[in-house]
Design an enzyme around this catalytic site. Sequence first.
Site, mmCIF file in Angstrom:
data_model
loop_
_atom_site.group_PDB
_atom_site.id
_atom_site.type_symbol
_atom_site.label_atom_id
_atom_site.label_comp_id
_atom_site.label_asym_id
_atom_site.label_seq_id
_atom_site.Cartn_x
_atom_site.Cartn_y
_atom_site.Cartn_z
ATOM 1 N N THR A 286 -9.068 6.342 -1.975
ATOM 2 C CA THR A 286 -10.448 5.921 -2.256
ATOM 3 C C THR A 286 -11.428 7.060 -2.038
ATOM 4 O O THR A 286 -12.545 7.011 -2.532
ATOM 5 C CB THR A 286 -10.852 4.716 -1.379
ATOM 6 O OG1 THR A 286 -10.601 5.020 -0.002
ATOM 7 C CG2 THR A 286 -10.080 3.465 -1.776
ATOM 8 N N HIS B 188 0.802 -1.225 0.000
ATOM 9 C CA HIS B 188 0.000 0.000 0.000
ATOM 10 C C HIS B 188 0.835 1.277 0.000
ATOM 11 O O HIS B 188 0.256 2.365 0.095
ATOM 12 C CB HIS B 188 -0.924 0.034 1.225
ATOM 13 C CG HIS B 188 -2.137 -0.824 1.083
ATOM 14 N ND1 HIS B 188 -3.282 -0.404 0.443
ATOM 15 C CD2 HIS B 188 -2.382 -2.086 1.495
ATOM 16 C CE1 HIS B 188 -4.182 -1.366 0.477
ATOM 17 N NE2 HIS B 188 -3.664 -2.401 1.106
#
Length: 811
Positions: free
Chosen positions: A657, A361
Amino acid sequence: MARKVRDIAVLELQKRFVMTAHILFGRDLDELTDHEIYRTITATVKELLSEDWIRTNKYYAEKQEKQVYYFSIEFLLGRLLKTNLINLGVKELITEALKGLNLSLAQFYDEEPDAGLGNGGLGRLAACFIDSLASLGLPGHGCSIRYKYGLFEQKIIDGNQVELPDKWLRDGFAWEYRKPDKSVNVRLGGNAYMKAMDDGTLELVHEGFQTILAVPYDVPVVGAGNHVVNTLRLWNAEVDRDFTTYGTLTQGRRQDWQQYQQMVEGITEFLYPDDSSFEGRRLRLVQEYFFVSAGVQSIVRHMRKAQLGVRAIADKIAIHINDTHPALAVAELMRILVDEEEIDWDEAWELTVRTMAYTNHTILPEALEKWPVDMLRAVVPRIYLIIEEINRRFMTEARRRFPNDEARWRELSIIEDGQVHMARLACAGSHSINGVAAIHSNIIKQSTLRAFYEMYPNRFNNKTNGITHRRWLIGANPELAGLLDETISPTWRKKPDHLSDLAAHAGDKTLLERLAKMKLNRKKILARYIREHNGERVDPESIFDIQVKRIHSYKRQLMNILYIMCLADRIKSGKLKDLPPTTFFFGGKAAPGYHIAKETIRLICAVAEKINKDPVVSKVIKVVFLENFGVSLGEIVYPAADVSEQISTASKEASGTGNMKFMMNGAITLGTLDGANVEIRDAVGDDNCVIFGLKAEEVMSYYEKGNYSAWEEYHNNESVRRVLERLVDNTYGDFRSLYDYLLQNNDEFFILKDFDAYRKAHKEIYRRYQDTDGWRRSMLLNIAHSGIFSSDRTIHEYARDIWDIHPVELD
């Protein structure tokens, strides 16, 4: 007939609701508090879903379905009542039943606290993923920690962030089920070594360890309209009541008992304990091993109970490592296979690699976890021995593959410079390694994990992140969802890629007007929230320009507020006219020990205080800081945005996101070519987003060559120099810390370099906003192209390409 059946169902629900209230509280409805009514509603809903939950687990067991277990240090769930009602398909029925009892369902949503199980994008992604797993009918579950306290409750006091305990479990967690019969023991500390036996073999000795009881709390994860209910298992650390391995605690050793109890309870007390001290770092390591060990042990026990044979684990189980926090799962599975199942090392390693998959990530070096060898050896001595052996064998292969390349060996070695590198352990022990956006996946192959990519190129792939449209559109923006149903049919609810059908209506002015009215209504809802919580009146007719995310230097909230300071100067001096009125919103938490992030919040609040009281400037712009931003507040914020600020330094944001949530609700992206912004731009085109700033390759070139100078930007750019002077001339207070951070640290995230481009990007936003029809078309087209960013698409790709799991159909 349908109406009659519905009336019967409503009456049955009312009877069940009243009976549940009597059982829980022994009182009539009119005597219950709002929270007691909320608990009665959740208990009634749990009755409705429990049958499906039992049937789902039974089906998985009987059919011996392959299942995935998604290990993540956090799951940022948000409130579950509305989501569960939507996914069960009973929201309207429950609403009608409660109305008949003179109760309003909407009144009780706020009684549910946001579960304090996560912090930011990592945890919210995990929550979206388990929602999609269940809604796609895929056998998949979450595994994490049941934190007593969340990260913290953020309060803004005198313009400063103050951290208060997030006591989200004060009244219990209505959706959890304690499962003490599923508990496992986790060993910590002691001494582990291999003892030579008389026959020449080696035998493991692990002595002097402490035993922690890991007790699971299961939370049902409800699929949308398919009767599938999966499980999020949260592990709680409790005292081992037997003490057979800890030793007998006599009256004289009461202090030892108290210390042991305090140590155990501390394991699952806080999400992300402060890691600025040795003890804080150690506690994080203990947390990570605790939930990984408990989870892997539970999985293997399930294999035994199902009589599948542990050697079938890779065919029946997938374990997914979400970032580096659960990377010890690799070594823990090896421990169980080698020590307990007595499987040969090579076969155990082959099974482990086939079972494990890893998602990276970040490319930020400081975010790639490393543990000091001495600390890891002391906390989990047997696990350290296993990692040593993994590394020895792995490096033997690396030296064979890349002879005479010591620099490469150092990049590959799991144990290097006195540190155990978790990302390297995950890469070595996983059959799949993925990034979370196309640009991010390329960067980790070219830079962060380049040595591993060159060793195992077939393991690397991309899985662009996604969000659950059930929460972020259907739940958060029901009016828009209804309009979509009417315009393109409800098919998109099950198949979000059908949102693209909306693009064909981009020329429908009546539809665009309705869309604009819905956006204005959502802005009024946010404006009302601001008035009630901040005491500030904002104009819903103004542009709502919003940046909500964790406060971090690379996310560049500082650049945003510097731009606002620049605007204020120009408005005050009369140099800037005809600017559309704009309200700038910020939200997000700064880590307690992150001084620059907390100073950025202080600056935002100071600028807001001054601008909002200025009789000239406040007519054009206002600034609002949204205190304690989280999932539930996000459900108000995302639908209200006109402009989505996604301005991280190119190459730094893995995906993001929030950009997708804004897009799905019709906001226009103002951003850099970073993370998923690249794919948003590709989807909607340059006419429907505004892109600015350095590209990833330019940023990486500056880092590599070291040829960027913040002082040159300061001396050669008047707008930069002027706004930086405002940090130290007492216009907003003393912010010498931020001034020095930008100049003395050479502007590590290129705020000054991108500043003029950022200003021009805002000018382009203002130009487009004044073209009313064009702006509305862009809103519509962003919604239309957001379906590809549903987590349903992402999870379908994981299931197909990595986990090899398949949908089930329950009658």
